[in-house]
Design a protein around this motif. Structure first.
Motif, PDB file in Angstrom:
ATOM      1  N   ASP A  72       0.824  -1.195   0.000  1.00  0.00           N
ATOM      2  CA  ASP A  72       0.000   0.000   0.000  1.00  0.00           C
ATOM      3  C   ASP A  72       0.870   1.261   0.000  1.00  0.00           C
ATOM      4  N   ARG A  73       0.206   2.374  -0.112  1.00  0.00           N
ATOM      5  CA  ARG A  73       0.889   3.662  -0.218  1.00  0.00           C
ATOM      6  C   ARG A  73       1.729   3.961   1.019  1.00  0.00           C
ATOM      7  N   GLU A  74       1.226   3.653   2.183  1.00  0.00           N
ATOM      8  CA  GLU A  74       1.944   3.934   3.422  1.00  0.00           C
ATOM      9  C   GLU A  74       3.254   3.159   3.515  1.00  0.00           C
ATOM     10  N   GLN A  75       3.246   1.913   3.043  1.00  0.00           N
ATOM     11  CA  GLN A  75       4.480   1.131   3.024  1.00  0.00           C
ATOM     12  C   GLN A  75       5.502   1.738   2.069  1.00  0.00           C
ATOM     13  N   ALA A  76       5.034   2.181   0.912  1.00  0.00           N
ATOM     14  CA  ALA A  76       5.937   2.796  -0.066  1.00  0.00           C
ATOM     15  C   ALA A  76       6.535   4.091   0.495  1.00  0.00           C
ATOM     16  N   ILE A  77       5.713   4.898   1.166  1.00  0.00           N
ATOM     17  CA  ILE A  77       6.205   6.145   1.767  1.00  0.00           C
ATOM     18  C   ILE A  77       7.185   5.843   2.885  1.00  0.00           C
ATOM     19  N   ALA A  78       6.911   4.806   3.681  1.00  0.00           N
ATOM     20  CA  ALA A  78       7.837   4.433   4.758  1.00  0.00           C
ATOM     21  C   ALA A  78       9.182   4.005   4.184  1.00  0.00           C
ATOM     22  N   LYS A  79       9.157   3.240   3.099  1.00  0.00           N
ATOM     23  CA  LYS A  79      10.416   2.833   2.469  1.00  0.00           C
ATOM     24  C   LYS A  79      11.138   4.029   1.862  1.00  0.00           C
ATOM     25  N   LEU A  80      10.393   4.953   1.276  1.00  0.00           N
ATOM     26  CA  LEU A  80      10.986   6.159   0.714  1.00  0.00           C
ATOM     27  C   LEU A  80      11.649   6.989   1.808  1.00  0.00           C
ATOM     28  N   ARG A  81      10.979   7.138   2.938  1.00  0.00           N
ATOM     29  CA  ARG A  81      11.560   7.902   4.046  1.00  0.00           C
ATOM     30  C   ARG A  81      12.816   7.230   4.589  1.00  0.00           C
ATOM     31  N   LYS A  82      12.810   5.922   4.655  1.00  0.00           N
ATOM     32  CA  LYS A  82      13.998   5.195   5.126  1.00  0.00           C
ATOM     33  C   LYS A  82      15.159   5.408   4.148  1.00  0.00           C
ATOM     34  N   LEU A  83      14.885   5.338   2.858  1.00  0.00           N
ATOM     35  CA  LEU A  83      15.913   5.551   1.847  1.00  0.00           C
ATOM     36  C   LEU A  83      16.459   6.979   1.907  1.00  0.00           C
ATOM     37  N   THR A  84      15.588   7.967   2.087  1.00  0.00           N
ATOM     38  CA  THR A  84      16.064   9.349   2.163  1.00  0.00           C
ATOM     39  C   THR A  84      16.879   9.590   3.426  1.00  0.00           C
ATOM     40  N   ARG A  85      16.576   8.862   4.484  1.00  0.00           N
ATOM     41  CA  ARG A  85      17.386   8.985   5.704  1.00  0.00           C
ATOM     42  C   ARG A  85      18.817   8.524   5.425  1.00  0.00           C
ATOM     43  N   TYR A  86      18.971   7.417   4.696  1.00  0.00           N
ATOM     44  CA  TYR A  86      20.317   6.955   4.315  1.00  0.00           C
ATOM     45  C   TYR A  86      21.009   7.977   3.408  1.00  0.00           C
ATOM     46  N   CYS A  87      20.257   8.538   2.468  1.00  0.00           N
ATOM     47  CA  CYS A  87      20.825   9.531   1.560  1.00  0.00           C
ATOM     48  C   CYS A  87      21.246  10.787   2.316  1.00  0.00           C
ATOM     49  N   LYS A  88      20.474  11.167   3.345  1.00  0.00           N
ATOM     50  CA  LYS A  88      20.853  12.325   4.156  1.00  0.00           C
ATOM     51  C   LYS A  88      22.183  12.078   4.857  1.00  0.00           C
ATOM     52  N   TRP A  89      22.375  10.881   5.396  1.00  0.00           N
ATOM     53  CA  TRP A  89      23.648  10.574   6.057  1.00  0.00           C
ATOM     54  C   TRP A  89      24.793  10.565   5.052  1.00  0.00           C
TER      55      TRP A  89
ATOM     56  N   THR B  37      24.939  12.446   2.362  1.00  0.00           N
ATOM     57  CA  THR B  37      25.258  13.833   2.055  1.00  0.00           C
ATOM     58  C   THR B  37      25.967  14.510   3.221  1.00  0.00           C
ATOM     59  N   ILE B  38      25.647  14.118   4.443  1.00  0.00           N
ATOM     60  CA  ILE B  38      26.368  14.668   5.602  1.00  0.00           C
ATOM     61  C   ILE B  38      27.844  14.289   5.528  1.00  0.00           C
ATOM     62  N   CYS B  39      28.123  13.037   5.198  1.00  0.00           N
ATOM     63  CA  CYS B  39      29.522  12.594   5.061  1.00  0.00           C
ATOM     64  C   CYS B  39      30.218  13.359   3.935  1.00  0.00           C
ATOM     65  N   THR B  40      29.513  13.583   2.825  1.00  0.00           N
ATOM     66  CA  THR B  40      30.075  14.334   1.708  1.00  0.00           C
ATOM     67  C   THR B  40      30.345  15.779   2.101  1.00  0.00           C
ATOM     68  N   ILE B  41      29.413  16.387   2.839  1.00  0.00           N
ATOM     69  CA  ILE B  41      29.585  17.771   3.286  1.00  0.00           C
ATOM     70  C   ILE B  41      30.801  17.895   4.195  1.00  0.00           C
ATOM     71  N   VAL B  42      30.954  16.937   5.113  1.00  0.00           N
ATOM     72  CA  VAL B  42      32.108  16.973   6.021  1.00  0.00           C
ATOM     73  C   VAL B  42      33.410  16.840   5.234  1.00  0.00           C
ATOM     74  N   ALA B  43      33.452  15.913   4.260  1.00  0.00           N
ATOM     75  CA  ALA B  43      34.663  15.730   3.459  1.00  0.00           C
ATOM     76  C   ALA B  43      34.979  16.994   2.639  1.00  0.00           C
ATOM     77  N   LEU B  44      33.961  17.604   2.050  1.00  0.00           N
ATOM     78  CA  LEU B  44      34.186  18.820   1.272  1.00  0.00           C
ATOM     79  C   LEU B  44      34.636  19.976   2.160  1.00  0.00           C
ATOM     80  N   ALA B  45      34.038  20.084   3.338  1.00  0.00           N
ATOM     81  CA  ALA B  45      34.427  21.156   4.255  1.00  0.00           C
ATOM     82  C   ALA B  45      35.873  20.974   4.707  1.00  0.00           C
TER      83      ALA B  45
END
Length: 161
Positions: A14-31, A33-41
């Motif tokens: 269902d839609r809620e499961q897809a959104i939950a998986k999307l949010r989990k994936l974006t959480r990994y992507c946020k981390w 990008t945080i690692c990339t930001i630290v390396a660039l800084a």
């Protein structure tokens, strides 16, 4: 109901499961990008430290800007050269790449990584990747890429011109 990769499974999610998986994936992507930001800084801080520790003191110790022809080079470069024939510190390469341009590109890469972090945060918060906020952030990233492509080349042309 949404079919999720029908070739693997015929189970519908269902839609809620897809959104939950999307949010989990974006959480990994946020981390990521945080690692990339630290390396660039850290890289940007290293460039600033090199400038403060090598270039500024060398200018006060009698180094001067000269056009230098290196043996392995394809053309003349602009470099800081000392009076005692030390190895020159290249500031502008033969193809127009400058130390300042490299610093600008590092700053633009940092700005793009910060925008990517904001993009993933917006997706995680809203649960929708095509939200107006996400579209606005992607437009800003596109503008940063255009600025990077034009400004660095323009700066190299001005310095070497």
């Amino acid at each position: 109901m949404i079919r999720w990769n029908v070739s693997k499974s015929n189970e519908a999610i269902d839609r809620e499961q897809a959104i939950a998986k999307l949010r989990k994936l974006t959480r990994y992507c946020k981390w990521g990008t945080i690692c990339t930001i630290v390396a660039l800084a850290l890289g940007l801080l290293a460039v600033i430290a090199i400038y403060d520790l090598l270039i500024l003191p060398s200018l006060s110790q009698g180094f001067c800007l000269q056009s230098v022809e290196l043996e392995a080079s394809e053309g003349p470069i602009l470099a800081l050269v000392g009076t005692n024939e030390q190895t020159p510190l290249m500031l502008v390469a033969h193809d127009g790449h400058t130390a300042i341009g490299s610093g600008m590109m590092a700053c633009l890469a940092l700005a793009i990584a910060l925008s990517a972090y904001r993009f993933f945060s917006a997706i995680e918060k809203a649960g929708r990747p095509f939200d107006l906020e996400c579209i606005r952030i992607l437009r800003q990233v596109g503008h940063l890429f255009l600025i990077g492509g034009v400004a660095v080349k323009l700066l190299g042309a001005i310095v070497t011109g």
